[in-house]
Design an enzyme around this catalytic site. Structure first.
Site, mmCIF file in Angstrom:
data_model
loop_
_atom_site.group_PDB
_atom_site.id
_atom_site.type_symbol
_atom_site.label_atom_id
_atom_site.label_comp_id
_atom_site.label_asym_id
_atom_site.label_seq_id
_atom_site.Cartn_x
_atom_site.Cartn_y
_atom_site.Cartn_z
ATOM 1 N N ASP A 53 -51.429 -4.050 -43.834
ATOM 2 C CA ASP A 53 -51.963 -3.443 -44.611
ATOM 3 C C ASP A 53 -51.660 -4.536 -46.023
ATOM 4 O O ASP A 53 -51.648 -5.520 -47.010
ATOM 5 C CB ASP A 53 -50.327 -3.706 -45.064
ATOM 6 N N ASP A 254 -56.938 0.772 -48.660
ATOM 7 C CA ASP A 254 -55.895 0.545 -47.802
ATOM 8 C C ASP A 254 -55.866 0.897 -46.284
ATOM 9 O O ASP A 254 -55.883 1.417 -46.288
ATOM 10 C CB ASP A 254 -54.946 1.653 -48.493
#
Length: 352
Positions: A53, A254
């Protein structure tokens, strides 16, 4: 404080020139749209699989004796079985790096709360622990030991935060903040890679500068200037993708978001241009957040799409083949245009 000093000394003396290369695998076969990194934690080391992440900082895994744990494939990490487990006291500089989110438990240990955009969260204790990433063993890494975890973590042990904050793996180890990742296709059996260190700087690549937001300093932004379909850049105003001085808008990279999203005006222009170039392909009903789907024959040519950015050498583009943005959603070969409108003024480039 002595523990902090020893930690810094160890890292500087033993790891300054080390590059970290780890495996990245698609989570599709495990029920998640994110990408998974295998690591080991503790002494003796226990295998754990965590979601990669870039939109958050902290590394955390679920820990035994948790009050609320989601189901995971790996054995839940048991701190009582690890000789290298040490809880971090509240007065530690590592606790200070939680950006004001820290609190203390009754024993004076530092606690954390990691929250995510989909309302998933993890709460627990911040600890020093040994982790193994690739072929490198990292001592005294500040990670979260989660005792209350809820949300959509897809049977994985936790999260590996690679954001721009001080508790990110990228910034906790002295490698200059360099990292790169190569994601395999979603249905691929081949692994990708995550490289941390100067080996992440590849030759022959086109570079796009990263931007930062005063509102979200842990996120990575890029200067996107447009979208294209079939080799034609669309007449979308660059202002739609602009990151303002106050930190609003912008385009976020992201890895923890699966589907790329753009503000409604940009998304609709992008979608409509794709539909206009695929009028001869049978349409199918929308599925979930995908409003543009097709009944695909076995072989067919589909238009490419492109993302356009501004770099130090001017405009550059990333051309994306159909296999990377058309997602097959059932066994009837229904494939959907895997983009969506953003619910806000910002855009997100996800991992599809």
């Amino acid at each position: 404080m002595k523990r902090d000093a020893k930690r810094v000394a160890y890292l500087m003396n033993h790891m300054e020139q080390v590059d970290f290369v780890g495996e990245v695998v698609s989570g599709v076969n495990e029920g998640v749209g994110e990408y998974i990194i295998p690591i080991e934690i503790g002494s003796p080391p226990i295998a754990q699989h965590v979601i990669m992440d870039t939109g958050s900082d902290l590394i955390w895994v679920q820990c035994q004796k948790c009050q609320q744990c989601h189901s995971q494939f790996d054995p839940i990490f048991d701190p009582a079985r690890s000789s290298s487990y040490t809880e971090i006291p509240c007065e530690s500089s590592a606790c200070d790096r939680l950006n004001g989110k820290q609190d203390c438990d009754r024993e004076g240990s530092c606690t954390y709360r990691a929250s995510y955009a989909d309302v998933s969260e993890s709460k627990g204790t911040l600890v020093f622990e040994t982790i193994v990433f690739g072929d490198v063993r990292i001592l005294n890494m500040a990670i979260g030991c989660g005792y209350m975890n809820k949300g959509t973590f897809g049977h994985q042990a936790g999260i590996m935060g690679l954001g721009a904050g001080p508790l990110s793996l990228v910034y906790e180890i002295p490698v200059g903040g360099f990292f790169s990742y190569c994601l395999p296709s979603r249905d691929s059996q081949v692994s990708g890679s995550l490289v941390i260190g100067k080996e992440a700087i590849s030759t022959g690549s086109v570079w796009v500068p990263l931007l930062s937001s005063i509102k979200n300093p842990s996120l990575y932004y890029v200067r996107m200037i447009g979208l294209g379909v079939g080799g034609i850049r669309l007449p979308i105003s660059e202002d739609i993708f602009h990151l303002t001085e106050s930190g609003d808008g912008g385009v976020i990279i992201d890895s923890g978001t699966t589907v790329s999203r753009f503000p409604k005006v940009a998304y609709e222009a992008f979608r409509d241009a794709f539909i206009a170039q695929t009028m001869d392909i049978p349409r199918a009903p929308g599925v979930d957040l995908f409003d543009t789907c097709f009944n695909l024959p076995n072989t067919i040519d589909m238009p490419l799409v492109s993302f356009h950015f501004w770099s130090d050498i001017g405009e550059v583009s990333l051309v994306i083949p159909p296999r990377n943005f058309l997602v097959v959603v059932d066994n009837m070969r229904t494939a959907c245009f895997a983009f969506a409108p953003s619910p806000a003024s910002f855009s997100i480039i996800g991992n599809i």
